[in-house]
Design an enzyme around this catalytic site. Structure first.
Site, PDB file in Angstrom:
ATOM      1  N   HIS A   3       0.832  -1.208   0.000  1.00 54.34           N
ATOM      2  CA  HIS A   3       0.000   0.000   0.000  1.00 54.34           C
ATOM      3  C   HIS A   3       0.866   1.257   0.000  1.00 54.34           C
ATOM      4  O   HIS A   3       0.610   2.206  -0.748  1.00 54.34           O
ATOM      5  CB  HIS A   3      -0.906  -0.036   1.230  1.00 54.34           C
ATOM      6  CG  HIS A   3      -1.856   1.109   1.319  1.00 54.34           C
ATOM      7  ND1 HIS A   3      -2.443   1.477   2.499  1.00 54.34           N
ATOM      8  CD2 HIS A   3      -2.304   1.978   0.396  1.00 54.34           C
ATOM      9  CE1 HIS A   3      -3.225   2.517   2.302  1.00 54.34           C
ATOM     10  NE2 HIS A   3      -3.163   2.844   1.026  1.00 54.34           N
ATOM     11  N   GLU A  14       2.360   1.798  -3.433  1.00 53.34           N
ATOM     12  CA  GLU A  14       1.365   2.360  -4.356  1.00 53.34           C
ATOM     13  C   GLU A  14       1.301   3.875  -4.221  1.00 53.34           C
ATOM     14  O   GLU A  14       1.264   4.606  -5.213  1.00 53.34           O
ATOM     15  CB  GLU A  14       0.007   1.736  -4.067  1.00 53.34           C
ATOM     16  CG  GLU A  14      -1.139   2.333  -4.865  1.00 53.34           C
ATOM     17  CD  GLU A  14      -2.386   2.489  -4.031  1.00 53.34           C
ATOM     18  OE1 GLU A  14      -2.959   3.593  -4.028  1.00 53.34           O
ATOM     19  OE2 GLU A  14      -2.783   1.517  -3.377  1.00 53.34           O
ATOM     20  N   HIS A  15       1.301   4.366  -2.995  1.00 46.73           N
ATOM     21  CA  HIS A  15       1.307   5.810  -2.771  1.00 46.73           C
ATOM     22  C   HIS A  15       2.569   6.460  -3.325  1.00 46.73           C
ATOM     23  O   HIS A  15       2.517   7.515  -3.962  1.00 46.73           O
ATOM     24  CB  HIS A  15       1.224   6.093  -1.264  1.00 46.73           C
ATOM     25  CG  HIS A  15      -0.153   6.070  -0.710  1.00 46.73           C
ATOM     26  ND1 HIS A  15      -0.796   7.202  -0.260  1.00 46.73           N
ATOM     27  CD2 HIS A  15      -1.027   5.044  -0.520  1.00 46.73           C
ATOM     28  CE1 HIS A  15      -2.000   6.880   0.179  1.00 46.73           C
ATOM     29  NE2 HIS A  15      -2.165   5.569   0.044  1.00 46.73           N
ATOM     30  N   GLU A  35       3.438  10.853   2.493  1.00 44.76           N
ATOM     31  CA  GLU A  35       2.641   9.727   2.039  1.00 44.76           C
ATOM     32  C   GLU A  35       2.438   8.700   3.147  1.00 44.76           C
ATOM     33  O   GLU A  35       1.415   8.020   3.197  1.00 44.76           O
ATOM     34  CB  GLU A  35       3.278   9.078   0.816  1.00 44.76           C
ATOM     35  CG  GLU A  35       3.200   9.937  -0.418  1.00 44.76           C
ATOM     36  CD  GLU A  35       1.781  10.421  -0.699  1.00 44.76           C
ATOM     37  OE1 GLU A  35       0.846   9.589  -0.720  1.00 44.76           O
ATOM     38  OE2 GLU A  35       1.609  11.645  -0.888  1.00 44.76           O
ATOM     39  N   GLU A  63      -5.650   7.066   6.106  1.00 45.14           N
ATOM     40  CA  GLU A  63      -6.606   6.094   5.587  1.00 45.14           C
ATOM     41  C   GLU A  63      -6.938   5.038   6.632  1.00 45.14           C
ATOM     42  O   GLU A  63      -8.090   4.613   6.773  1.00 45.14           O
ATOM     43  CB  GLU A  63      -6.046   5.430   4.326  1.00 45.14           C
ATOM     44  CG  GLU A  63      -6.015   6.353   3.124  1.00 45.14           C
ATOM     45  CD  GLU A  63      -5.534   5.642   1.877  1.00 45.14           C
ATOM     46  OE1 GLU A  63      -5.537   4.389   1.859  1.00 45.14           O
ATOM     47  OE2 GLU A  63      -5.161   6.328   0.916  1.00 45.14           O
TER      48      GLU A  63
END
Length: 377
Positions: free
Chosen positions: A51, A54-55, A130, A137
């Site tokens: 994850h 991906e950021h 990030e 999130e």
């Protein structure tokens, strides 16, 4: 991003506008690239790494180093883009209008997009920002009842011990969510991981154990982001020969094989680094035949029964689980729901396997029967 948690549905890993791609009457071109690596492949000592990566890919590349240059270009030209991290794959995609100066913009967007997979910067001052986004999130979704239930399933599966197939030998037992890094004598299954990642798993615990997160991030990218581990789809209103020529121009420099080899694999062509089938079912026998009573965030009463079954991926044509789901979820006279309603115990029900990577994976599937209960029920 995940992450599944509803990671496969744009909860985990939203790098750009979270807008619906509504039909505005414009003819659009689009591209999507799937990388066959996701949260199940995170090193046990760095959970949430997929994850986080991906950021990081959105923070600039060697050719386009400006922060969010790709996102700004698409927004300026009326395009959209997004990405998400699932359990066994990560997907990046964009769409852009073809009208007006669209032809030039389409290929420009594709060329910028391709640099994610050739020469990302993967560093800089923005990395901490990030990491905060990943943490945000997590904080936002931890108050979601479905996410909480899914993470409870992962945390309580009894398979959080040493990783025999993936991860470094010196840290293979690390990475229990919400706890200090400890080694366990239990068996290991990637289902037990904390796929979202947060400040605890991606900064606090790694630093305490002398792990260089950015070094690990780059090694993870180099090991898994290669052409044979990707699938690309490009849709545009041009001749196929033209589309193919543009794709080759943009993506020919993506390496065919891993830039580095990890996980003690001397020959990556023999055992793909994303191979998960040996793990099979995720719940240890000691974690079955259990009842968990959960206090929900929102006011609701429900009952969920879960069975672990072998993977159904190979049965995608016949879908045998759908027959069982239809019978159990039927609402006609004589059905389970009809009987429960007559007793005043339930208001609705559903059955089936999940569409995300937790409920439908190459290692297993989880079949659930969910009942919305009345207060009496």
């Amino acid at each position: 991003e995940e992450s599944s948690d509803d990671e496969g549905k744009d909860v985990d890993g939203d790098e750009s506008d979270d807008e619906d791609d509504e039909d505005d009457g414009l003819r659009k071109a689009a591209a999507a690239l799937l990388v066959n690596v996701g949260s199940y492949h995170d090193p046990p000592y760095l959970q949430g790494l997929s994850h986080f990566l991906e950021h990081m890919l959105f923070l600039g590349t060697e050719k386009y180093p400006a922060d969010n240059e790709y996102d700004a270009f698409l927004s300026r030209e009326g395009g959209t883009n997004n990405a998400y991290t699932e359990m066994e794959h990560t997907l990046y995609h964009f769409a852009i209008p073809q009208e007006g100066t669209g032809e030039k913009n389409i290929w420009k967007a594709l060329e910028m997009f391709s640099t994610f997979f050739k020469c990302p910067l993967l560093g800089g001052e923005q990395a901490h920002r990030e990491l905060n986004a990943v943490e945000s999130e997590f904080e936002m979704n931890k108050m979601d009842d479905d996410t909480r239930l899914q993470q409870l399933m992962c945390f309580s599966c009894g398979m959080d011990g040493e990783a025999k197939i993936m991860g470094r030998n010196d840290n293979s037992g690390y990475g229990k969510f919400g706890d200090s890094m400890q080694q366990s004598e239990n068996s290991f299954h990637p289902f037990a991981k904390f796929s979202w990642g947060n400040m605890q798993t991606l900064k606090v615990e790694p630093e305490a154990n002398g792990i260089d997160v950015m070094k690990e991030l780059k090694e993870y990218y180099h090991a898994h982001y290669f052409a044979r581990n990707m699938r690309l789809v490009v849709m545009a209103g041009y001749e196929l020969d033209e589309i193919q020529r543009r794709v080759v121009e943009c993506f020919r420099d993506v390496p065919a094989d891993p830039r580095i080899v990890i996980d003690n694999q001397s020959d990556p062509t023999l055992i793909p680094p994303t191979h998960l089938k040996p793990y099979q079912l995720p719940f240890h026998s000691t974690s079955l035949a259990s009842i968990y009573r959960i206090l929900p965030v929102r006011h609701c009463h429900s009952l969920t029964l879960t069975w672990q079954i072998p993977s159904i991926c190979q049965h995608w044509r016949t879908k045998p689980h759908d027959f069982i789901a239809h019978l159990m979820g039927h609402e006609a006279s004589g059905s389970i729901l009809s009987t429960l309603k007559k007793r005043g115990w339930a208001m609705g029900c559903s059955a089936g396997t999940g569409e995300d990577g937790l409920g439908d994976a190459s290692t297993h599937a989880l079949f659930t029967f969910h009942v919305s209960l009345s207060k009496r029920g």
